[in-house]
Enzyme design. Sequence first.
Site, PDB file in Angstrom:
ATOM      1  N   CYS A  10     -89.885 -30.424 -83.944  1.00  0.00           N
ATOM      2  CA  CYS A  10     -89.332 -31.520 -83.137  1.00  0.00           C
ATOM      3  C   CYS A  10     -88.771 -30.921 -81.855  1.00  0.00           C
ATOM      4  O   CYS A  10     -89.126 -29.796 -81.497  1.00  0.00           O
ATOM      5  CB  CYS A  10     -88.283 -32.303 -83.928  1.00  0.00           C
ATOM      6  SG  CYS A  10     -86.842 -31.339 -84.440  1.00  0.00           S
ATOM      7  N   ASN A  13     -84.888 -29.010 -83.294  1.00  0.00           N
ATOM      8  CA  ASN A  13     -84.880 -28.328 -84.611  1.00  0.00           C
ATOM      9  C   ASN A  13     -83.520 -28.445 -85.302  1.00  0.00           C
ATOM     10  O   ASN A  13     -83.101 -27.536 -86.027  1.00  0.00           O
ATOM     11  CB  ASN A  13     -85.315 -26.857 -84.479  1.00  0.00           C
ATOM     12  CG  ASN A  13     -85.662 -26.174 -85.810  1.00  0.00           C
ATOM     13  OD1 ASN A  13     -85.482 -24.963 -85.945  1.00  0.00           O
ATOM     14  ND2 ASN A  13     -86.133 -26.910 -86.787  1.00  0.00           N
ATOM     15  N   CYS A  15     -82.495 -32.034 -86.184  1.00  0.00           N
ATOM     16  CA  CYS A  15     -82.502 -33.349 -86.835  1.00  0.00           C
ATOM     17  C   CYS A  15     -83.799 -33.593 -87.616  1.00  0.00           C
ATOM     18  O   CYS A  15     -83.822 -33.501 -88.847  1.00  0.00           O
ATOM     19  CB  CYS A  15     -82.295 -34.470 -85.820  1.00  0.00           C
ATOM     20  SG  CYS A  15     -80.696 -34.400 -84.957  1.00  0.00           S
ATOM     21  N   ARG A  16     -84.878 -33.902 -86.912  1.00  0.00           N
ATOM     22  CA  ARG A  16     -86.095 -34.344 -87.599  1.00  0.00           C
ATOM     23  C   ARG A  16     -86.839 -33.236 -88.336  1.00  0.00           C
ATOM     24  O   ARG A  16     -87.195 -33.406 -89.514  1.00  0.00           O
ATOM     25  CB  ARG A  16     -87.037 -35.024 -86.593  1.00  0.00           C
ATOM     26  CG  ARG A  16     -86.511 -36.346 -86.076  1.00  0.00           C
ATOM     27  CD  ARG A  16     -87.283 -36.812 -84.866  1.00  0.00           C
ATOM     28  NE  ARG A  16     -87.051 -35.936 -83.715  1.00  0.00           N
ATOM     29  CZ  ARG A  16     -87.670 -36.027 -82.553  1.00  0.00           C
ATOM     30  NH1 ARG A  16     -88.595 -36.954 -82.388  1.00  0.00           N
ATOM     31  NH2 ARG A  16     -87.370 -35.216 -81.561  1.00  0.00           N
ATOM     32  N   SER A  17     -87.107 -32.118 -87.650  1.00  0.00           N
ATOM     33  CA  SER A  17     -87.931 -31.096 -88.327  1.00  0.00           C
ATOM     34  C   SER A  17     -87.209 -30.405 -89.486  1.00  0.00           C
ATOM     35  O   SER A  17     -87.853 -30.116 -90.503  1.00  0.00           O
ATOM     36  CB  SER A  17     -88.533 -30.087 -87.333  1.00  0.00           C
ATOM     37  OG  SER A  17     -87.550 -29.417 -86.602  1.00  0.00           O
ATOM     38  N   ASP A 127     -86.565 -40.048 -82.444  1.00  0.00           N
ATOM     39  CA  ASP A 127     -85.446 -39.122 -82.290  1.00  0.00           C
ATOM     40  C   ASP A 127     -84.132 -39.842 -82.629  1.00  0.00           C
ATOM     41  O   ASP A 127     -83.783 -40.820 -81.968  1.00  0.00           O
ATOM     42  CB  ASP A 127     -85.442 -38.646 -80.832  1.00  0.00           C
ATOM     43  CG  ASP A 127     -84.455 -37.523 -80.603  1.00  0.00           C
ATOM     44  OD1 ASP A 127     -83.563 -37.326 -81.443  1.00  0.00           O
ATOM     45  OD2 ASP A 127     -84.576 -36.855 -79.562  1.00  0.00           O
TER      46      ASP A 127
END
Length: 160
Positions: A10, A13, A15-17, A127
């Site tokens: 993301c 690195n 939050c999402r990934s 995001d």
Amino acid sequence: MNTVSICFVCLGNICRSPTAEGVMRHLVNEAGLHERIHIDSAGTGDWHIGEAPDPRAQRAAGARGYDLSALRGRQIAQADFERFDLVLAMDEANVAALRSVCPPALRDKIRLLMGFASPAASLEVSDPYFGGAEGFEAVLDQCEAACAGLLAVLRKRLAA
Ligand code: 4NP
């Protein structure tokens, strides 16, 4: 024994990934495939190198049984495209940033994570950084759906 290596990517690195990494590690461990499926994550940006995942991401993931506390932010590097079989982006901006770092011959390794969800309601994981708690729940829902589909694909690849 054949193995497969995947990296979730993301922007930050944090939050999402890392959420996708935590969900996928859980599924892979449950399936007894942790020695055959290697999992990592990275960001396209460099703002959060060395940082633990965002506390909101950790809290939301922890409530569903995923422990993100040991993960640390890092930035994607050209060598990652050699090391990993699949580089799984959260959104189209990530894909564009990855393509600018990736050697042209290896660009097929870059995919949208949500392409593995079935049916893919949205092809991007939004995001959540500047929003509220519901954004982190949505990220988890999307990662759970896509990682289940991804595991099914990887099982076939390992059996081939
Ligand atoms: P991520 O979220 O890409 O899912 O880790 C973000 C984290 C940090 C920032 C943006 C998005 N930031 O602007 O610092």
